[in-house]
Design a protein around this motif. Structure first.
Motif, PDB file in Angstrom:
ATOM      1  N   CYS A 213       3.323   0.920 -51.633  1.00 29.74           N
ATOM      2  CA  CYS A 213       2.533  -0.294 -51.898  1.00 29.74           C
ATOM      3  C   CYS A 213       1.086  -0.099 -51.463  1.00 29.74           C
ATOM      4  N   ASP A 217      -2.300  -0.038 -53.797  1.00 34.22           N
ATOM      5  CA  ASP A 217      -3.480  -0.846 -53.458  1.00 34.22           C
ATOM      6  C   ASP A 217      -4.741   0.011 -53.439  1.00 34.22           C
ATOM      7  N   TYR A 245       5.414  -7.701 -63.049  1.00 34.72           N
ATOM      8  CA  TYR A 245       5.058  -7.971 -61.649  1.00 34.72           C
ATOM      9  C   TYR A 245       3.575  -7.670 -61.409  1.00 34.72           C
ATOM     10  N   LYS A 248       1.229 -10.317 -63.043  1.00 35.96           N
ATOM     11  CA  LYS A 248       1.106 -11.556 -62.260  1.00 35.96           C
ATOM     12  C   LYS A 248       0.117 -11.377 -61.119  1.00 35.96           C
ATOM     13  N   MET A 249       0.183 -10.240 -60.421  1.00 34.09           N
ATOM     14  CA  MET A 249      -0.728  -9.997 -59.305  1.00 34.09           C
ATOM     15  C   MET A 249      -2.174  -9.894 -59.782  1.00 34.09           C
ATOM     16  N   GLU A 252      -3.813 -13.116 -60.547  1.00 30.31           N
ATOM     17  CA  GLU A 252      -4.202 -13.828 -59.325  1.00 30.31           C
ATOM     18  C   GLU A 252      -5.400 -13.179 -58.634  1.00 30.31           C
ATOM     19  N   LYS A 254      -5.520 -10.120 -57.488  1.00 32.62           N
ATOM     20  CA  LYS A 254      -5.071  -9.164 -56.462  1.00 32.62           C
ATOM     21  C   LYS A 254      -5.051  -7.762 -57.065  1.00 32.62           C
ATOM     22  N   GLY A 262      -4.149  -7.028 -52.307  1.00 25.41           N
ATOM     23  CA  GLY A 262      -3.193  -6.560 -53.288  1.00 25.41           C
ATOM     24  C   GLY A 262      -1.821  -6.899 -52.728  1.00 25.41           C
ATOM     25  N   PHE A 263      -1.044  -5.873 -52.432  1.00 26.43           N
ATOM     26  CA  PHE A 263       0.202  -6.098 -51.699  1.00 26.43           C
ATOM     27  C   PHE A 263      -0.108  -6.499 -50.260  1.00 26.43           C
TER      28      PHE A 263
END
Length: 267
Positions: A213, A217, A245, A248-249, A252, A254, A262-263
């Motif tokens: 993750c 990022d 997934y 969606k991030m 937003e 991210k 990010g995560f």
């Protein structure tokens, strides 16, 4: 990295702010990196000159170079337009390479009208920049001596080159890494674990400084999505969940380190 042996490097970008940021970062990194030894175990005493220029200076930079590498974002039409321009402007003896992390040089050359199609190759480096491995891959049209030159010169500049023996989307390492990223995203999409839990377990088992993750990022989640979409074009059987997934991030805001979140969150 290419300037460690005292050979000058030209950095070209249409965004002057990016050039300024890059120059500052390179100056900072040079304070901690060791200089590379020259052939014959001769010591090198200074870093090479780094010249930053707008696209207006691209032609002049190419006339002074033996190698041109495109490092633009992971979008095929953009990369193709740059490769087409480099072929038009670069002298015949200049090697032209792509740093794409997922597109093969064969894919990028498709449909292009080129003066010298036999001088193109892929040379992919990693992040952080002091990571020494590079992967080198040719197209069906690439002259064998081009690949040999890139292998030899990469090693002479302090890299650890690996030859990709057949055209391969994602080269060698990134094909394996793509499976790890994809399964990580699938685990997140299914709610099996959180990013912190995944990275904590990954680091504990493999004794690595970063988990998947945090790595994504660092790369940028928009770039990760571009790469995943390209893999899915070639392999329709890949699950949709990881891409949904990411979408969606990104919606937003991210994107990872570059957007501050990010995560994980970043200063």
């Amino acid at each position: 990295m290419w300037s460690r042996c005292g050979r000058p490097v030209h950095l070209v970008d249409k965004n002057l702010v990016q050039l300024e940021r890059a120059s500052a970062e390179i100056t900072k990194l040079r304070q901690t990196w060791p200089l590379a030894s020259l052939p014959g175990d001769r010591s090198n005493t200074e870093w090479a000159k780094l010249t930053v220029t707008s696209p207006d200076g691209l032609g002049d930079a190419l006339r002074q170079s033996w190698l041109a590498i495109e490092c633009v974002p992971e979008m095929r039409p953009l990369k193709q337009s740059i490769l087409q321009e480099l072929d038009k402007l670069a002298p015949a003896d200049v090697i032209v390479a792509s740093n794409s992390s997922s597109f093969t040089i064969s894919e990028l050359l498709q449909g292009l009208e080129l003066q010298f199609p036999d001088r193109f190759a892929s040379i992919h480096s990693y992040w952080p920049p002091e990571t020494t491995p590079v992967e080198i891959m040719g197209a069906e049209t690439t002259r064998p001596e081009i690949l040999q030159t890139l292998m030899t010169e990469s090693a002479a500049h302090g890299f650890q080159p690996f030859l990709v023996r057949r055209s391969s989307t994602g080269y060698i390492y990134n094909r394996i890494w793509a499976a790890i990223k994809r399964e990580t995203l699938q685990v997140l999409d299914e709610g099996v674990a959180t990013p912190a839990e995944i990275d904590g377990l990954f680091k504990a088992v493999l004794q690595t400084p970063k988990g998947p993750c945090a790595q994504m990022d660092t790369v940028g989640l928009d770039v990760v999505l571009n790469i995943e979409e390209h893999y899915a074009e070639e392999r329709p059987e890949l699950p949709q969940g990881p891409r949904t997934y990411l979408e969606k991030m990104i919606a937003e805001g991210k994107l990872g380190v570059k957007s501050g979140e990010g995560f994980f969150k970043y200063d």
